[in-house]
Design a protein around this motif. Structure first.
Motif, PDB file in Angstrom:
ATOM      1  N   ALA A 132      37.122  30.972  44.293  1.00  0.00           N
ATOM      2  CA  ALA A 132      37.942  29.556  43.875  1.00  0.00           C
ATOM      3  C   ALA A 132      39.476  30.049  43.278  1.00  0.00           C
ATOM      4  O   ALA A 132      40.205  29.151  43.296  1.00  0.00           O
ATOM      5  CB  ALA A 132      36.931  28.970  42.773  1.00  0.00           C
ATOM      6  N   TYR A 133      39.650  31.283  43.037  1.00  0.00           N
ATOM      7  CA  TYR A 133      40.901  31.538  42.221  1.00  0.00           C
ATOM      8  C   TYR A 133      41.732  32.238  43.238  1.00  0.00           C
ATOM      9  O   TYR A 133      42.967  32.284  42.777  1.00  0.00           O
ATOM     10  CB  TYR A 133      40.478  32.558  40.973  1.00  0.00           C
ATOM     11  N   CYS A 134      41.372  32.577  44.511  1.00  0.00           N
ATOM     12  CA  CYS A 134      41.992  33.392  45.196  1.00  0.00           C
ATOM     13  C   CYS A 134      42.750  32.701  46.397  1.00  0.00           C
ATOM     14  O   CYS A 134      42.673  32.064  47.181  1.00  0.00           O
ATOM     15  CB  CYS A 134      41.097  34.452  46.109  1.00  0.00           C
ATOM     16  N   VAL A 135      44.243  33.177  46.376  1.00  0.00           N
ATOM     17  CA  VAL A 135      44.961  32.654  47.255  1.00  0.00           C
ATOM     18  C   VAL A 135      45.021  33.356  48.919  1.00  0.00           C
ATOM     19  O   VAL A 135      45.409  32.651  49.826  1.00  0.00           O
ATOM     20  CB  VAL A 135      46.495  32.642  46.895  1.00  0.00           C
ATOM     21  N   LEU A 157      34.064  47.959  43.985  1.00  0.00           N
ATOM     22  CA  LEU A 157      33.217  46.904  44.068  1.00  0.00           C
ATOM     23  C   LEU A 157      33.548  45.901  43.028  1.00  0.00           C
ATOM     24  O   LEU A 157      32.879  45.817  42.158  1.00  0.00           O
ATOM     25  CB  LEU A 157      31.701  47.377  44.204  1.00  0.00           C
ATOM     26  N   PRO A 158      34.344  45.160  43.375  1.00  0.00           N
ATOM     27  CA  PRO A 158      34.933  43.893  42.203  1.00  0.00           C
ATOM     28  C   PRO A 158      33.685  43.228  42.077  1.00  0.00           C
ATOM     29  O   PRO A 158      33.267  42.293  42.710  1.00  0.00           O
ATOM     30  CB  PRO A 158      36.225  43.086  43.017  1.00  0.00           C
ATOM     31  N   VAL A 159      33.561  43.042  40.588  1.00  0.00           N
ATOM     32  CA  VAL A 159      32.523  42.069  40.190  1.00  0.00           C
ATOM     33  C   VAL A 159      33.153  40.778  39.723  1.00  0.00           C
ATOM     34  O   VAL A 159      32.461  39.791  39.631  1.00  0.00           O
ATOM     35  CB  VAL A 159      31.495  42.933  39.005  1.00  0.00           C
ATOM     36  N   GLN A 160      34.262  40.963  39.319  1.00  0.00           N
ATOM     37  CA  GLN A 160      35.179  39.826  38.570  1.00  0.00           C
ATOM     38  C   GLN A 160      34.564  38.959  37.299  1.00  0.00           C
ATOM     39  O   GLN A 160      35.432  38.698  36.634  1.00  0.00           O
ATOM     40  CB  GLN A 160      35.110  38.474  39.638  1.00  0.00           C
ATOM     41  N   ALA A 161      33.380  38.961  37.152  1.00  0.00           N
ATOM     42  CA  ALA A 161      32.638  38.380  35.951  1.00  0.00           C
ATOM     43  C   ALA A 161      31.305  38.866  35.692  1.00  0.00           C
ATOM     44  O   ALA A 161      30.733  39.059  36.865  1.00  0.00           O
ATOM     45  CB  ALA A 161      32.949  36.867  35.831  1.00  0.00           C
ATOM     46  N   SER A 186      36.015  48.547  39.464  1.00  0.00           N
ATOM     47  CA  SER A 186      35.785  47.217  39.717  1.00  0.00           C
ATOM     48  C   SER A 186      37.039  46.568  39.320  1.00  0.00           C
ATOM     49  O   SER A 186      37.970  47.162  38.839  1.00  0.00           O
ATOM     50  CB  SER A 186      34.801  46.716  39.166  1.00  0.00           C
ATOM     51  N   ASP A 187      37.073  45.225  39.667  1.00  0.00           N
ATOM     52  CA  ASP A 187      38.184  44.299  39.152  1.00  0.00           C
ATOM     53  C   ASP A 187      37.323  43.056  38.281  1.00  0.00           C
ATOM     54  O   ASP A 187      36.022  42.836  38.679  1.00  0.00           O
ATOM     55  CB  ASP A 187      38.635  43.446  40.274  1.00  0.00           C
ATOM     56  N   VAL A 188      37.774  42.817  37.331  1.00  0.00           N
ATOM     57  CA  VAL A 188      37.519  41.620  36.488  1.00  0.00           C
ATOM     58  C   VAL A 188      38.565  40.727  36.102  1.00  0.00           C
ATOM     59  O   VAL A 188      39.774  41.073  35.848  1.00  0.00           O
ATOM     60  CB  VAL A 188      36.860  42.034  35.195  1.00  0.00           C
ATOM     61  N   ILE A 189      38.394  39.451  36.104  1.00  0.00           N
ATOM     62  CA  ILE A 189      39.372  38.358  35.791  1.00  0.00           C
ATOM     63  C   ILE A 189      38.763  37.871  34.457  1.00  0.00           C
ATOM     64  O   ILE A 189      37.812  37.436  34.489  1.00  0.00           O
ATOM     65  CB  ILE A 189      39.425  37.390  36.809  1.00  0.00           C
ATOM     66  N   VAL A 190      39.728  37.630  33.653  1.00  0.00           N
ATOM     67  CA  VAL A 190      39.355  37.038  32.123  1.00  0.00           C
ATOM     68  C   VAL A 190      40.123  35.806  32.183  1.00  0.00           C
ATOM     69  O   VAL A 190      41.162  35.514  32.601  1.00  0.00           O
ATOM     70  CB  VAL A 190      39.713  37.837  31.009  1.00  0.00           C
ATOM     71  N   SER A 211      41.654  45.134  35.438  1.00  0.00           N
ATOM     72  CA  SER A 211      41.279  43.619  34.876  1.00  0.00           C
ATOM     73  C   SER A 211      42.777  42.860  34.653  1.00  0.00           C
ATOM     74  O   SER A 211      43.854  43.498  34.420  1.00  0.00           O
ATOM     75  CB  SER A 211      40.945  44.023  33.477  1.00  0.00           C
ATOM     76  N   PHE A 212      42.563  41.378  34.854  1.00  0.00           N
ATOM     77  CA  PHE A 212      43.760  40.352  35.175  1.00  0.00           C
ATOM     78  C   PHE A 212      43.280  39.068  34.323  1.00  0.00           C
ATOM     79  O   PHE A 212      42.015  38.884  33.979  1.00  0.00           O
ATOM     80  CB  PHE A 212      43.749  40.027  36.655  1.00  0.00           C
ATOM     81  N   GLN A 213      44.260  38.709  33.696  1.00  0.00           N
ATOM     82  CA  GLN A 213      44.289  37.526  33.101  1.00  0.00           C
ATOM     83  C   GLN A 213      44.165  36.390  34.467  1.00  0.00           C
ATOM     84  O   GLN A 213      45.247  36.593  35.111  1.00  0.00           O
ATOM     85  CB  GLN A 213      45.463  36.989  32.197  1.00  0.00           C
ATOM     86  N   GLU A 230      46.567  30.396  37.821  1.00  0.00           N
ATOM     87  CA  GLU A 230      46.258  29.597  38.671  1.00  0.00           C
ATOM     88  C   GLU A 230      47.094  29.613  39.906  1.00  0.00           C
ATOM     89  O   GLU A 230      48.553  29.997  39.670  1.00  0.00           O
ATOM     90  CB  GLU A 230      46.563  28.076  38.178  1.00  0.00           C
ATOM     91  N   ARG A 231      46.448  29.527  41.064  1.00  0.00           N
ATOM     92  CA  ARG A 231      47.382  29.794  42.335  1.00  0.00           C
ATOM     93  C   ARG A 231      47.289  28.347  43.257  1.00  0.00           C
ATOM     94  O   ARG A 231      46.163  27.959  43.377  1.00  0.00           O
ATOM     95  CB  ARG A 231      46.777  30.908  43.238  1.00  0.00           C
ATOM     96  N   GLU A 232      48.460  27.868  43.774  1.00  0.00           N
ATOM     97  CA  GLU A 232      48.661  26.725  44.343  1.00  0.00           C
ATOM     98  C   GLU A 232      47.769  26.709  45.506  1.00  0.00           C
ATOM     99  O   GLU A 232      47.579  27.680  46.234  1.00  0.00           O
ATOM    100  CB  GLU A 232      49.976  26.664  44.807  1.00  0.00           C
TER     101      GLU A 232
HETATM  102  N1  5AD Z   1      44.443  35.249  38.806  1.00  0.00           N
HETATM  103  C1  5AD Z   1      43.790  36.682  38.287  1.00  0.00           C
HETATM  104  N2  5AD Z   1      43.612  37.514  38.956  1.00  0.00           N
HETATM  105  C2  5AD Z   1      43.408  37.356  40.375  1.00  0.00           C
HETATM  106  N3  5AD Z   1      42.821  38.304  41.482  1.00  0.00           N
HETATM  107  C3  5AD Z   1      42.952  37.519  42.439  1.00  0.00           C
HETATM  108  N4  5AD Z   1      43.282  36.251  42.322  1.00  0.00           N
HETATM  109  C4  5AD Z   1      43.623  36.012  41.061  1.00  0.00           C
HETATM  110  C5  5AD Z   1      44.153  35.083  40.299  1.00  0.00           C
HETATM  111  N5  5AD Z   1      44.400  33.882  40.696  1.00  0.00           N
HETATM  112  C6  5AD Z   1      42.561  39.512  41.056  1.00  0.00           C
HETATM  113  C7  5AD Z   1      41.002  39.841  41.410  1.00  0.00           C
HETATM  114  C8  5AD Z   1      40.975  40.725  42.846  1.00  0.00           C
HETATM  115  C9  5AD Z   1      42.235  41.571  42.555  1.00  0.00           C
HETATM  116  C10 5AD Z   1      42.982  41.932  43.686  1.00  0.00           C
HETATM  117  O1  5AD Z   1      43.234  40.579  41.816  1.00  0.00           O
HETATM  118  O2  5AD Z   1      40.333  40.359  40.502  1.00  0.00           O
HETATM  119  O3  5AD Z   1      39.933  41.432  43.063  1.00  0.00           O
END
Ligand code: 5AD
Ligand code: SF4
Length: 447
Positions: free
Chosen positions: A163-166, A263-267, A303-307, A334-336, A339-341
């Motif tokens: 849902a977050y990914c462009v 292996l990105p878990v994201q949450a 891994s990758d995580v989005i907060v 890790s990333f905040q 929002e992506r259009e």
């Molecule tokens: N906001 C924040 N992080 C994001 N990622 C992908 N889309 C977004 C977003 N809209 C992060 C994810 C992904 C990594 C490449 O970038 O964690 O695994």
């Protein structure tokens, strides 16, 4: 005839780095040669990324700097490609009217033709159509002579629509390259002295789904495991829901497959994972990681995580920290949330404010630092096999390379070691690297 000078600036991920190499290779045939000085360029290409808002902002300010060059040299052409170009199309002209060309992610193979059209017609061009097949997928990105490690694109695009990914919006639908073609490319790379390949795709382990009943990703790994001269195979990025038992088993069976998986878990909260449309639960993720450790004891898992994804409450965030404490990732990006259009998360309720996102990210990164450092310290006293990549940038007379688990190791050594795999006794551990001494016996063997 004097060659025209091409300067390419690449933002974002490794896929973009590959695409830039392809652009350079294509334009060589149109009389361009690469320069690393934008002031000397006849053509500047900016290969962009739009995965997060911060990336896009950086690109706009860079474009502003190139505008100044155009004012000094009116013959300079500036083209913008990649994910931001795909997303914005000719809207980029409003923000940067001095641009000559905007080309999308499926248009790379048309670059020579588009540049020529711009030169002949004088009109600005924006091409962002998608093709059924990504025509540039097969253009080999030739690594410079002397390179020992390179990336090979095996698939592109994504059908997952997290849902977050462009990415699915700017790269289009998933497409895999035929297996024999990839094997041939890797054999050619081995013949040019490449020792390590990293298989690249937005979702590498769904490789083969678009090839009908053909091979899957595990089959590809087995096939590449047989290529003589390729000592190490890695891959990135994989999706937990497509991590099959067959692929997990490759870790114990294919000798050249390195003991590392990103292996990105994201949450760590099922509620958030569901809203993200990730297609797995925290429990199935834990089970898959446990299976990886059974097949390959000591495997590095990153891994990758989005907060701050919309709707993330404090207890959801705590669930992410709990999962991290349990799994103890070797490293974590890790990333905040930003929002992506065009993505499904736009307009979701439960927006998390910036200060909370920032605070959560800090807590999470502090915890990960503890884990990374502890994991690195546990390497001290071990002997690691290190593939030597080149001189270290640490200011000492060190060489640098990586362990099979993907840790950076610096150690005193000579340039002749580049491309060799040597045994290094690890003596010190830091947050981002290890330091060690090459084994005495090895020294004698190399000389
Ligand atoms: N906001 C924040 N992080 C994001 N990622 C992908 N889309 C977004 C977003 N809209 C992060 C994810 C992904 C990594 C490449 O970038 O964690 O695994
Ligand atoms: Fe984006 Fe999800 Fe596809 Fe990865 S799997 S590229 S996060 S949509």
């Amino acid at each position: 005839m004097e060659k025209k000078q091409l300067y390419i600036q690449t933002f974002g991920c490794q896929m973009n780095v590959q695409d830039s190499e392809k652009m350079a290779a294509l334009l060589q045939d149109s009389g361009y040669e690469a320069t690393d000085d934008p002031k000397r360029a006849d053509l500047i290409l900016v290969n962009t990324c739009s995965i997060r808002e911060k990336a896009a902002q950086k690109i706009y300010s860079q474009l502003g700097r190139f505008r100044a060059l155009k004012e000094q040299n009116p013959h300079l052409l500036i083209g913008v490609g990649g994910c931001l170009a795909q997303q914005q199309g000719n809207r980029l002209f409003r923000r940067a009217p001095y641009l000559d060309l905007v080309f999308g992610t499926h248009q790379i193979h048309r670059l020579p033709e588009l540049i020529e059209a711009r030169e002949q017609t004088g009109g600005r061009i924006a091409e962002t159509g998608f093709y059924e097949r990504v025509c540039s997928l097969d253009i080999p990105a030739l690594p410079p002579a002397g390179t020992i490690s390179t990336f090979v694109t095996i698939m592109q695009g994504c059908n997952n629509f997290c849902a977050y990914c462009v990415v699915p919006h700017v790269r289009g639908r998933e497409e895999s390259r035929p297996l024999p073609e990839i094997v041939r490319e890797v054999e050619n790379l081995a013949a040019r002295g490449i020792r390590q390949v990293t298989l690249l795709g937005q979702n590498v382990n769904s490789y083969g789904k678009t090839l009908g009943d053909g091979p899957d990703f595990a089959d590809l790994v087995h096939a590449l495991g047989k290529v003589a001269g390729i000592e190490r195979i890695r891959f990135t990025t994989s999706h937990p829901k497509d991590l099959s038992t067959k692929l997990i088993d490759c870790f114990g069976k294919v000798a050249s497959l390195c003991e590392h998986i990103h292996l990105p878990v994201q949450a760590g909260s099922d509620r958030v994972l569901k809203r993200m449309n990730r297609g797995y639960t925290a429990e199935t993720y834990r089970e898959k990681v446990a299976a990886l450790h059974r097949a390959c004891p000591g495997i590095s898992v990153t891994s990758d995580v989005i907060v701050g994804f919309p709707g993330e409450e404090e207890d959801d965030f705590q669930a992410t920290l709990a999962l991290m404490r349990e799994i103890r990732f070797d490293n974590l990006f890790s990333f905040q949330y930003s929002e992506r259009e065009g993505t499904a998360a736009v307009g979701m309720d439960g927006t998390v404010c910036d200060s909370v996102k920032c605070e959560r990210l800090r807590i999470l990164q502090d915890l990960q630092e503890e884990h990374t450092l502890a994991k690195n310290r546990a390497c001290v006293g071990r002997v690691e096999r290190v593939l030597v990549e080149g001189p270290s940038k640490n200011g000492r007379e060190d060489m640098t390379g990586r362990t099979r688990g993907n840790r950076i190791v610096n150690f005193p050594g000579e340039r002749e070691l580049v491309g060799k795999t040597v045994s290094v006794l690890i003596t010190e551990a830091f947050l981002h690297s290890l330091r060690g001494e090459m084994e005495e016996k090895e020294r004698e063997d190399v000389h």
